[in-house]
Design a protein around this motif. Structure first.
Motif, PDB file in Angstrom:
ATOM      1  N   GLY A  38      75.802 129.068 -10.628  1.00 61.42           N
ATOM      2  CA  GLY A  38      75.296 127.859 -10.344  1.00 61.42           C
ATOM      3  C   GLY A  38      74.017 127.816 -10.853  1.00 61.42           C
ATOM      4  O   GLY A  38      73.782 127.897 -12.076  1.00 61.42           O
ATOM      5  N   ASN A  39      72.877 127.452 -10.019  1.00 61.08           N
ATOM      6  CA  ASN A  39      71.571 127.188 -10.856  1.00 61.08           C
ATOM      7  C   ASN A  39      70.641 128.429 -10.527  1.00 61.08           C
ATOM      8  O   ASN A  39      69.495 128.355 -10.818  1.00 61.08           O
ATOM      9  CB  ASN A  39      70.918 125.885  -9.860  1.00 61.08           C
ATOM     10  CG  ASN A  39      70.681 126.503  -8.260  1.00 61.08           C
ATOM     11  OD1 ASN A  39      71.606 127.093  -7.874  1.00 61.08           O
ATOM     12  ND2 ASN A  39      69.821 125.754  -7.788  1.00 61.08           N
ATOM     13  N   VAL A  40      71.333 129.585 -10.245  1.00 58.83           N
ATOM     14  CA  VAL A  40      70.353 130.896 -10.078  1.00 58.83           C
ATOM     15  C   VAL A  40      71.072 131.889 -11.192  1.00 58.83           C
ATOM     16  O   VAL A  40      72.035 132.004 -11.361  1.00 58.83           O
ATOM     17  CB  VAL A  40      70.606 131.618  -8.684  1.00 58.83           C
ATOM     18  CG1 VAL A  40      70.040 132.751  -8.565  1.00 58.83           C
ATOM     19  CG2 VAL A  40      70.078 130.403  -7.629  1.00 58.83           C
ATOM     20  N   LYS A  49      70.822 134.609  -4.102  1.00 56.29           N
ATOM     21  CA  LYS A  49      70.988 133.056  -4.171  1.00 56.29           C
ATOM     22  C   LYS A  49      70.672 131.981  -2.900  1.00 56.29           C
ATOM     23  O   LYS A  49      70.248 131.338  -3.064  1.00 56.29           O
ATOM     24  CB  LYS A  49      72.511 132.901  -4.402  1.00 56.29           C
ATOM     25  CG  LYS A  49      72.895 133.503  -5.843  1.00 56.29           C
ATOM     26  CD  LYS A  49      74.592 132.956  -6.411  1.00 56.29           C
ATOM     27  CE  LYS A  49      75.404 134.139  -6.067  1.00 56.29           C
ATOM     28  NZ  LYS A  49      76.579 133.838  -6.659  1.00 56.29           N
ATOM     29  N   GLN A  71      70.161 128.243  -2.673  1.00 56.27           N
ATOM     30  CA  GLN A  71      71.293 127.693  -3.267  1.00 56.27           C
ATOM     31  C   GLN A  71      72.345 127.188  -2.157  1.00 56.27           C
ATOM     32  O   GLN A  71      72.662 127.771  -1.247  1.00 56.27           O
ATOM     33  CB  GLN A  71      72.163 128.805  -4.146  1.00 56.27           C
ATOM     34  CG  GLN A  71      73.059 128.240  -4.954  1.00 56.27           C
ATOM     35  CD  GLN A  71      73.910 129.235  -5.947  1.00 56.27           C
ATOM     36  OE1 GLN A  71      74.643 130.136  -5.290  1.00 56.27           O
ATOM     37  NE2 GLN A  71      73.542 129.221  -6.852  1.00 56.27           N
ATOM     38  N   HIS A  97      77.436 129.726  -4.404  1.00 57.86           N
ATOM     39  CA  HIS A  97      78.385 129.978  -5.493  1.00 57.86           C
ATOM     40  C   HIS A  97      78.951 131.527  -5.342  1.00 57.86           C
ATOM     41  O   HIS A  97      78.168 132.426  -5.114  1.00 57.86           O
ATOM     42  CB  HIS A  97      77.931 129.930  -7.044  1.00 57.86           C
ATOM     43  CG  HIS A  97      77.806 128.537  -7.422  1.00 57.86           C
ATOM     44  ND1 HIS A  97      78.323 127.873  -8.332  1.00 57.86           N
ATOM     45  CD2 HIS A  97      77.094 127.449  -7.033  1.00 57.86           C
ATOM     46  CE1 HIS A  97      78.331 126.507  -8.521  1.00 57.86           C
ATOM     47  NE2 HIS A  97      77.173 126.396  -7.775  1.00 57.86           N
TER      48      HIS A  97
END
Length: 339
Positions: A198-200, A214, A219, A223
């Protein structure tokens, strides 16, 4: 008892050495610090502990260290998260075979020429990678298809090293299989590949620290790899250390193999939601599934009766208690840039 522990700077060895010292054993640890670099341990200055910087593949050094030891615990290995199985498929096989052969060469020599009584081999639940029998009994590794991953195959090879060393040289052994060790002390490996979830950005690829960081980083949705229905047995590092020590101390473990694990099955999704609630409270739990890795085994359910019946060992720390120790530690490591 004087005990040589290879891979002494590693995650599991950290718990083990601390436990052995508390029980009055003398410990010699060898590590080349290739995974994390130098890590200061709480017991470094303990009068019963000697740390040696060196390579377990150096047979002469291993003979020097093992010469006056009663037992050895073979922990050293190239090991990492699930990304390791793909990024280092050859190295995991070749490097770990070299470490294993060197360790056994020194142990066979010390048993014949010195006072070494036994080698304790740290294997892995991955030897059961291809099983379809649950709970999985000790001995199933000889019946089920061989592991598909090179890591799992090499761990099975370690067990055959023990078998061969006994048959040819009468070197006593104990084979120890940990299941999903969870605890504090594991950090970002120097050669771990960073991946995005994901965004991590992650660099651990172990499910508990990855999920914790996460969620700590906010997050949402979380994810996870695959469906989240993967079944694991998350075993506290302190319990595992106790189990390994019991294998060292108890003569009933000689020429035997044991699964060391909590008896409790937990899905990845159950784990994720438990961590989420501990960090986010009543905030609604949301998740999304990412494409899993090839060697993400879907089910690991060990039989733990043999260790209980023969050794009197049970892993008793529940997952919630373990997470209460792990989560704040990971939070601090994120601030320090270690994870």
């Amino acid at each position: 008892m004087k005990i040589l522990v290879t891979g002494s700077a590693g995650f599991i060895a950290g718990y083990l050495i601390e436990d052995l010292l508390k029980r009055g054993h003398e410990v010699v640890g060898i590590d080349n610090y290739s995974k994390y670099g130098f890590i200061e341990k709480s017991y470094d200055k303990h009068p019963g502990y000697t740390a040696v910087k060196g390579d377990a593949k150096d047979v002469n050094l291993m003979k020097e260290l093992i010469a006056d030891c009663d037992q050895i615990v073979a922990v050293a290995a190239m090991i990492g998260g699930i990304t390791y199985f793909h990024e280092y498929a050859y190295d995991l096989l070749a490097e770990n075979e070299r470490i294993t052969a060197s360790t056994f060469d020194a142990a066979i020599w010390a048993h014949k020429e010195k006072k070494l009584k036994k080698i304790n081999v740290l294997s892995s639940s991955m030897v059961f990678e291809s099983t379809e029998h649950y709970p999985t009994l000790e001995g199933e590794q000889l019946k089920c298809p061989p592991p598909l991953s090179t890591y799992g195959f090499q761990k099975l090879s370690c067990e055959y090293f023990a078998k061969g060393a006994w048959e040819q040289y009468k070197l006593p052994y104990t084979i120890i299989r940990p299941f999903n060790c969870v605890g504090i002390g594991e950090k970002r490996a120097k050669n771990e590949k960073e991946i995005m979830s994901g965004n991590v950005k992650l660099a651990m690829s172990h499910v508990v620290p990855d999920l914790v960081q996460k969620i700590l980083k906010g997050q949402d949705p979380l994810h996870i790899l695959g469906s989240g229905e993967q079944v694991r047995h998350y075993t506290y590092g302190g319990d595992l250390a106790e189990g390994i020590r019991v294998c060292i101390e108890n003569e009933k473990s000689i020429n035997n193999d044991f699964n060391l694990s909590t008896p409790i099955s937990t899905t990845v999704l159950e784990l994720a939601e438990m961590i989420w609630k501990k960090i986010n409270g009543d905030k609604p739990f949301n998740f999304t599934s990412d494409t899993p890795f090839e060697y993400d085994v879907q089910k690991r359910v060990p039989s733990v009766e043999k260790a209980k019946n023969i050794l009197g060992f049970e892993a008793k720390t529940d997952l919630s208690t373990t997470l209460d120790e792990v989560i704040p530690w990971i939070e601090e490591q994120i601030k320090l840039g270690n994870i």
